[in-house]
Write an enzyme that holds these catalytic residues in place. Structure first.
Site, PDB file in Angstrom:
ATOM      1  N   ASP A 106      45.457 -41.120 -25.303  1.00 30.06           N
ATOM      2  CA  ASP A 106      46.697 -41.726 -25.952  1.00 30.06           C
ATOM      3  C   ASP A 106      47.786 -40.783 -25.621  1.00 30.06           C
ATOM      4  OD1 ASP A 106      46.842 -39.858 -28.752  1.00 30.06           O
ATOM      5  OD2 ASP A 106      45.305 -39.607 -27.251  1.00 30.06           O
ATOM      6  N   ASP A 142      40.836 -37.334 -29.872  1.00 25.79           N
ATOM      7  CA  ASP A 142      41.837 -37.197 -30.873  1.00 25.79           C
ATOM      8  C   ASP A 142      42.912 -38.386 -30.285  1.00 25.79           C
ATOM      9  OD1 ASP A 142      40.739 -35.320 -32.653  1.00 25.79           O
ATOM     10  OD2 ASP A 142      41.621 -33.680 -31.271  1.00 25.79           O
ATOM     11  N   ASP A 185      39.211 -39.564 -23.713  1.00 22.49           N
ATOM     12  CA  ASP A 185      40.069 -38.797 -24.605  1.00 22.49           C
ATOM     13  C   ASP A 185      39.338 -38.851 -25.977  1.00 22.49           C
ATOM     14  OD1 ASP A 185      41.985 -36.516 -25.692  1.00 22.49           O
ATOM     15  OD2 ASP A 185      42.719 -38.478 -26.614  1.00 22.49           O
TER      16      ASP A 185
END
Length: 226
Positions: free
Chosen positions: A173, A14, A12
């Site tokens: 996250d 961001d 991922d």
């Protein structure tokens, strides 16, 4: 040490590699205020990061917003992001340790992919800003098909690089990253320095949750060389 077997790290962006917490919240507030809507607070925003933009904004907007106003809100967010990104002094840094880990994995022979809710335009802007493009062998975005938590992006990354689920893992996250990874049958590693809280990542199916790049690095080495 060089890998002797295929290993694929699917990242991922961001909240995992790039600290975009401030800019995403600022853009969200700008877009909502411009549409005459009360802006979401950060706790609401952080829970939708990773979803496709339309799905994310429809979650945050009033339920009676309607398709036309939702489409206008999506466009306002995009424009706000462009403005923020091109403003002098714009700050969207890599997390400390991210570049070093990417460089180490590349030197060891890992394959690497991106699976993100960002658009290709947004990813390319970040790649240009931080000189990251050469690290990644394939990039999959919300533009390409079903977004998180659907397994589409992880499956496409594995297919593009000829890797099986047992040779691959997802690093993110957000709860949507963990759900996507598990739906695709890969190991899911959560990181707690972005938008998701550790207990949320665990509840979403994370096999591990890491609080610093040092332990994440150790986990990846174990996965690669055990």
């Amino acid at each position: 040490m060089k890998l002797t077997e295929l290993r694929l790290a699917i990242w991922d962006v961001d909240g995992t590699l790039v600290d975009s917490r401030d800019v995403i919240q600022a853009c969200m507030e700008t877009a909502f205020r411009g549409a005459g809507l009360p802006p979401p607070d950060y706790d609401a925003t952080r829970r939708i990061v990773g979803l496709s933009l339309t799905e994310a904004l429809s979650t945050l907007a009033p339920p009676d917003i309607g398709l036309d106003r939702l489409a206008a809100l999506v466009e306002a967010y995009k424009q706000s992001f462009v403005i923020h990104r091109t403003t002098p002094g714009h700050h969207e840094p890599l997390y400390a340790g991210a570049l070093e880990l990417l460089d180490q994995l590349k030197s060891e022979g890992w394959l690497m992919a991106v699976a993100t809710g960002k658009s290709h335009r947004g990813v390319e802007a970040l790649f240009e800003k931080h000189k990251l493009r050469h690290f990644f062998d394939t990039v999959w975005c919300a533009d390409d098909g079903p977004g998180k938590p659907h397994p589409f992006m992880v499956e496409q990354a594995m297919g593009a690089l000829g890797c099986a689920p047992q040779e691959s893992l997802m690093i993110g996250d957000a709860i949507h990253d963990m759900a996507m990874g598990k739906a695709a049958g890969v190991r899911a590693l959560g990181v707690s320095w972005g938008f998701g809280k550790a207990e949320e990542l665990t509840a979403a199916g994370a096999d591990e949750v890491h609080h610093e790049f040092m332990t994440l690095t150790e986990s990846l080495r174990t996965f690669a060389f055990a």
